[in-house]
Scaffold this motif. Sequence first.
Motif, mmCIF file in Angstrom:
data_model
loop_
_atom_site.group_PDB
_atom_site.id
_atom_site.type_symbol
_atom_site.label_atom_id
_atom_site.label_comp_id
_atom_site.label_asym_id
_atom_site.label_seq_id
_atom_site.Cartn_x
_atom_site.Cartn_y
_atom_site.Cartn_z
ATOM 1 N N ARG A 23 33.212 39.413 45.188
ATOM 2 C CA ARG A 23 34.313 38.482 44.968
ATOM 3 C C ARG A 23 35.470 39.102 44.202
ATOM 4 O O ARG A 23 35.412 39.235 42.975
ATOM 5 N N GLY A 24 36.513 39.449 44.953
ATOM 6 C CA GLY A 24 37.707 39.985 44.303
ATOM 7 C C GLY A 24 38.380 38.964 43.400
ATOM 8 O O GLY A 24 38.999 39.306 42.395
ATOM 9 N N ASP A 25 38.268 37.682 43.765
ATOM 10 C CA ASP A 25 39.010 36.662 43.018
ATOM 11 C C ASP A 25 38.530 36.544 41.580
ATOM 12 O O ASP A 25 39.323 36.599 40.643
ATOM 13 N N VAL A 26 37.222 36.408 41.387
ATOM 14 C CA VAL A 26 36.753 36.149 40.020
ATOM 15 C C VAL A 26 36.983 37.361 39.108
ATOM 16 O O VAL A 26 37.334 37.201 37.938
ATOM 17 N N SER A 27 36.824 38.573 39.659
ATOM 18 C CA SER A 27 37.102 39.727 38.789
ATOM 19 C C SER A 27 38.610 39.869 38.515
ATOM 20 O O SER A 27 39.008 40.375 37.465
ATOM 21 N N PHE A 28 39.442 39.397 39.430
ATOM 22 C CA PHE A 28 40.899 39.381 39.208
ATOM 23 C C PHE A 28 41.252 38.426 38.059
ATOM 24 O O PHE A 28 42.079 38.741 37.196
ATOM 25 N N TYR A 29 40.647 37.244 38.048
ATOM 26 C CA TYR A 29 41.006 36.241 37.036
ATOM 27 C C TYR A 29 40.363 36.513 35.669
ATOM 28 O O TYR A 29 40.891 36.055 34.650
ATOM 29 N N LEU A 30 39.232 37.223 35.634
ATOM 30 C CA LEU A 30 38.485 37.354 34.377
ATOM 31 C C LEU A 30 39.328 37.856 33.198
ATOM 32 O O LEU A 30 39.285 37.244 32.120
ATOM 33 N N PRO A 31 40.129 38.927 33.346
ATOM 34 C CA PRO A 31 40.926 39.379 32.190
ATOM 35 C C PRO A 31 41.888 38.310 31.674
ATOM 36 O O PRO A 31 42.133 38.232 30.467
ATOM 37 N N HIS A 32 42.402 37.485 32.576
ATOM 38 C CA HIS A 32 43.313 36.406 32.158
ATOM 39 C C HIS A 32 42.550 35.332 31.385
ATOM 40 O O HIS A 32 43.062 34.766 30.422
ATOM 41 N N VAL A 33 41.339 35.072 31.814
ATOM 42 C CA VAL A 33 40.492 34.103 31.097
ATOM 43 C C VAL A 33 40.197 34.635 29.700
ATOM 44 O O VAL A 33 40.296 33.907 28.704
ATOM 45 N N LEU A 34 39.878 35.921 29.639
ATOM 46 C CA LEU A 34 39.524 36.509 28.335
ATOM 47 C C LEU A 34 40.720 36.523 27.383
ATOM 48 O O LEU A 34 40.551 36.477 26.160
ATOM 49 N N ALA A 35 41.927 36.564 27.933
ATOM 50 C CA ALA A 35 43.135 36.644 27.092
ATOM 51 C C ALA A 35 43.616 35.271 26.595
ATOM 52 O O ALA A 35 44.522 35.201 25.775
ATOM 53 N N HIS A 70 34.143 36.027 25.160
ATOM 54 C CA HIS A 70 35.127 34.971 24.886
ATOM 55 C C HIS A 70 34.549 34.017 23.840
ATOM 56 O O HIS A 70 33.449 33.497 24.009
ATOM 57 N N THR A 71 35.312 33.777 22.785
ATOM 58 C CA THR A 71 34.782 32.939 21.700
ATOM 59 C C THR A 71 35.482 31.571 21.633
ATOM 60 O O THR A 71 35.127 30.735 20.807
ATOM 61 N N GLY A 72 36.498 31.371 22.478
ATOM 62 C CA GLY A 72 37.259 30.124 22.409
ATOM 63 C C GLY A 72 36.674 29.033 23.278
ATOM 64 O O GLY A 72 35.492 29.050 23.624
ATOM 65 N N ARG A 73 37.544 28.079 23.630
ATOM 66 C CA ARG A 73 37.090 26.933 24.432
ATOM 67 C C ARG A 73 37.054 27.290 25.917
ATOM 68 O O ARG A 73 38.063 27.712 26.490
ATOM 69 N N LEU A 74 35.913 27.091 26.525
ATOM 70 C CA LEU A 74 35.761 27.292 27.964
ATOM 71 C C LEU A 74 35.235 25.990 28.531
ATOM 72 O O LEU A 74 34.193 25.489 28.077
ATOM 73 N N CYS A 75 35.952 25.445 29.509
ATOM 74 C CA CYS A 75 35.570 24.144 30.047
ATOM 75 C C CYS A 75 35.612 24.200 31.576
ATOM 76 O O CYS A 75 36.592 24.671 32.154
ATOM 77 N N GLY A 76 34.563 23.746 32.207
ATOM 78 C CA GLY A 76 34.508 23.712 33.676
ATOM 79 C C GLY A 76 34.504 22.275 34.156
ATOM 80 O O GLY A 76 33.776 21.437 33.614
#
Length: 258
Positions: free
Chosen positions: A24-36, A59-65
Amino acid sequence: MVDHQFADAGLAALYDRFHPWESRGDVSFYLPHVLAARSVLDIGCGTGLLLHRARDAGHTGRLCGLDPATGMLERARRRSDVEWVQGDLETVDWRGEFELAVMTGHAFQVLVADEQLRAALAAVRQLLTEDGRFAFETRNPAARAWERWTPENSSTTRAADGTPVRMEHRVLSPAPGEPLDRTVTFSTTFSGPDGRAEERSRSTLRFLDAPELDAFLAEAGLEVVERFGDWDGSPFDPEHSPEIIVFARRGERAPSRP
Ligand SMILES: C[S@@+](CC[C@H](N)C(=O)[O-])C[C@H]1O[C@@H](n2cnc3c(N)ncnc32)[C@H](O)[C@@H]1O
């Protein structure tokens, strides 16, 4: 109503097996943005793959799905270090809470009707912080991906008990060679080793081109800040890119419709 393949626990358990992280190219593309970003909402989070990875990556902040499908969310909820909410953008009322909202795995294309799309984008604008970003992709209609959704292009994986499972798609509309009329409807059939179809799911996805998408975003008060055409970060080419990958931010002005 959500597709059977996402609502059903057994089929949801196969999702990451048919679509593993490595493919999955998509999730690895978005991961750095999520981490930032300190607070992230994954809209249509499915099995929670991206947010699980983000937590594992520190990632130590808020993660919500957020996802309306019971089967998919059941998979996501196997981990309790992320916040999971069952619903969609019309059932939540977050205001200025998330630095980043993402929609991955072409989840954006489940927003089929104009009014559904408008309501979803208005909710996204409302839930972002002042300098928040909305990152998502939709398949470029010019690439006509649905023409490759045929039984010949089926894929196979193994269920948790080792049984092989085959998945194939069949497009119901538009008919071969027919022009696209906004949406593509297709069936997904899951069959066991004897070839007998065990489960069938039907889906409809919307295909917006870039000008149509821009108009919906502008109307919702979201400004496009970056656009890519594929997961390697290449620029968007309207005629050839497989994807329309968008980063949008809250515009200065209020949306043009309530
Ligand atoms: C193709 S899956 C993608 C899942 C996940 N984002 C990923 O990348 O693996 C599409 C997801 O969208 C969810 N979905 C369906 N209708 C939705 C809606 N109105 N709002 C948000 N998500 C929705 C489905 O339940 C499903 O989990």
